[in-house]
Design a protein around this motif. Structure first.
Motif, short mmCIF file in Angstrom:
data_model
loop_
_atom_site.label_atom_id
_atom_site.label_comp_id
_atom_site.label_asym_id
_atom_site.label_seq_id
_atom_site.Cartn_x
_atom_site.Cartn_y
_atom_site.Cartn_z
N LEU A 148 56.77 46.02 15.87
CA LEU A 148 55.40 45.66 16.42
C LEU A 148 55.22 44.22 15.92
O LEU A 148 54.39 43.52 16.65
N ALA A 149 55.89 43.60 14.94
CA ALA A 149 55.66 42.38 14.71
C ALA A 149 55.70 41.05 15.79
O ALA A 149 56.56 41.34 16.48
N GLY A 150 54.64 40.31 15.75
CA GLY A 150 54.53 39.34 16.74
C GLY A 150 54.09 40.07 18.04
O GLY A 150 53.79 38.95 19.01
N ARG A 151 53.88 41.00 18.16
CA ARG A 151 53.41 41.53 19.58
C ARG A 151 51.78 41.23 19.94
O ARG A 151 51.20 41.50 19.01
N ARG A 152 51.67 40.78 20.77
CA ARG A 152 50.20 40.10 21.05
C ARG A 152 49.40 40.83 21.75
O ARG A 152 48.00 40.92 21.68
N GLY A 153 49.96 42.01 22.42
CA GLY A 153 49.02 42.90 23.09
C GLY A 153 48.27 44.11 22.21
O GLY A 153 48.72 44.06 20.89
N ALA A 154 47.59 45.15 22.79
CA ALA A 154 47.06 45.86 22.08
C ALA A 154 48.04 46.86 21.59
O ALA A 154 49.11 47.10 22.10
N ILE A 155 47.79 47.72 20.61
CA ILE A 155 48.66 48.41 19.92
C ILE A 155 49.00 49.61 20.63
O ILE A 155 50.40 50.10 20.82
N LYS A 156 48.18 50.17 21.38
CA LYS A 156 48.39 51.26 22.48
C LYS A 156 49.31 50.73 23.33
O LYS A 156 50.25 51.39 23.85
N THR A 157 49.11 49.51 24.03
CA THR A 157 49.93 49.04 25.12
C THR A 157 51.22 48.90 24.51
O THR A 157 52.27 49.14 25.26
N THR A 158 51.58 48.34 23.29
CA THR A 158 52.74 48.05 22.59
C THR A 158 53.33 49.45 22.33
O THR A 158 54.59 49.53 22.77
N LEU A 159 53.05 50.59 21.90
CA LEU A 159 53.59 51.70 21.80
C LEU A 159 53.89 52.30 23.09
O LEU A 159 54.80 53.04 23.04
N SER A 163 60.11 49.46 26.63
CA SER A 163 61.26 48.54 26.12
C SER A 163 61.16 48.35 24.87
O SER A 163 62.07 47.65 24.14
N VAL A 164 59.89 48.55 24.09
CA VAL A 164 59.74 48.58 22.68
C VAL A 164 60.28 49.75 22.03
O VAL A 164 60.97 49.78 21.02
N ILE A 165 59.48 50.88 22.34
CA ILE A 165 60.05 52.33 22.08
C ILE A 165 59.94 53.15 22.91
O ILE A 165 59.11 53.22 23.78
N ALA A 166 61.00 53.73 23.25
CA ALA A 166 61.14 54.76 24.27
C ALA A 166 60.62 56.29 23.98
O ALA A 166 61.08 56.88 22.80
N ALA A 187 45.16 44.57 17.87
CA ALA A 187 46.31 43.73 18.27
C ALA A 187 47.54 44.32 17.36
O ALA A 187 47.38 44.40 16.01
N ALA A 188 48.74 44.54 17.97
CA ALA A 188 49.92 45.09 17.38
C ALA A 188 50.27 44.19 15.96
O ALA A 188 50.44 44.36 15.01
N ARG A 189 50.34 42.77 16.46
CA ARG A 189 50.67 41.71 15.32
C ARG A 189 49.88 41.65 14.19
O ARG A 189 49.99 41.18 13.17
N ASP A 190 48.43 42.25 14.14
CA ASP A 190 47.30 42.13 13.16
C ASP A 190 47.51 42.94 12.20
O ASP A 190 46.81 43.10 11.24
N LEU A 191 48.34 44.32 12.72
CA LEU A 191 48.57 45.23 11.73
C LEU A 191 49.03 45.03 10.17
O LEU A 191 50.14 44.36 10.16
N SER A 192 48.41 45.44 9.24
CA SER A 192 49.03 45.19 7.87
C SER A 192 50.37 46.16 7.53
O SER A 192 50.43 46.81 8.28
N GLU A 193 50.90 45.80 6.74
CA GLU A 193 52.14 46.44 6.44
C GLU A 193 51.83 48.07 6.03
O GLU A 193 52.57 48.85 6.43
N GLU A 194 50.76 48.24 5.08
CA GLU A 194 50.35 49.43 5.08
C GLU A 194 49.92 50.32 6.35
O GLU A 194 50.10 51.46 6.37
#
Length: 259
Positions: A148-159, A163-166, A187-194
């Motif tokens: 997820l780190a550095g992904r600029r798109g929305a978290i749902k789009t990333t999930l 090609s990211v997670i199958a 944004a996926a890249r804005d999520l905290s570690e927690e």
């Protein structure tokens, strides 16, 4: 749409019906579901072959034989069924494999958006799967955060990006994000570690519950069980659920619970 739990169900169907069996007859009722192979070549390469141990990666099912392998992709409406060869095919049964015990594996698909590929060997299978990320059932917490780190798109789009997670599709992603109390537009890249840790834990819990059922279960305690109500409400706080299209897919979430 078939997602990881559905394909796990198709994997179970294949294990009980096709594994260890030889293919006696191949009926291609609609060549529109074949990808990269003609009906004649499929029959020539597959007839008489014995199926081995099947396996799944993301939304793909791989069924090796003592020769080539079949790679099944179920798209929006595909499914794999086991039937008696004496049972009349349904309207959308596109490919029928008659086995040496008289049963049939049937690929049923109304919309034909994906289909079945023939892979000559293990290298060809790897080439077909090369663009996929790690399987959602196997990805660990640290690897997940790195994806997820550095992904600029929305978290749902990333999930949903295979090609990211199958393996994750529309219903699973909405359910997982609702469990994690995260808005799908974040944004996926804005999520905290927690938040990444919580999201990964939600992914694991949802898959643990869904995989044994062979589907994303429409339980009333799940977002999945409420999303299609005439006036859907959050199972957790009873607030009205919101709905909009995100990356072309209907997305449902709770404005009060998810931020």
């Amino acid at each position: 749409m078939p997602e990881l739990p559905d394909v796990e169900g198709f994997l179970a169907v294949f294990r009980s019906c096709g594994q260890g069996r030889s293919v006696e007859r191949i009926q291609v009722r609609d060549a529109g579901v074949l990808r990269g192979v003609s009906a004649a070549r499929l029959r020539d390469r597959l007839r008489g072959r014995r199926f081995g141990e099947p396996w799944r990666h993301g939304k793909r099912l791989v069924t090796p034989t003592d020769g080539p392998a079949l790679v099944w992709h179920f798209g929006m409406t595909g499914e794999l069924l086991c039937a008696s060869a004496d049972d009349p095919p349904a309207a959308h049964d596109r490919l029928l494999l008659t086995l040496d015990d008289g049963r049939q594996l049937r690929y049923r698909d109304q919309r034909k958006l994906q289909g079945v590929q023939l892979a000559a060997d293990d290298v060809a299978v790897e080439r077909i799967l090369a663009g996929l990320g790690p399987d959602a059932l196997d990805v660990g917490r640290v690897e997940f955060a790195g994806l997820l780190a550095g992904r600029r798109g929305a978290i749902k789009t990333t999930l949903m990006d295979q090609s990211v997670i199958a393996g994750l599709g529309n219903l699973l992603c909405d359910e997982i994000l609702w469990r994690a109390r995260l808005a799908p537009t974040r944004a996926a890249r804005d999520l905290s570690e927690e938040e990444c840790r919580t999201l990964h834990a939600s992914l694991r819990r949802v898959l643990k519950s869904a995989v044994p059922t062979g589907r994303v279960p429409p339980r009333r305690t799940w977002l999945t069980g409420r999303r299609d109500d005439p006036e859907p409400e959050c199972p957790r706080c009873d607030a009205p659920l919101r709905s909009r299209r995100l990356s072309g897919r209907r997305t449902v979430w709770c404005d009060r619970c998810q931020s």
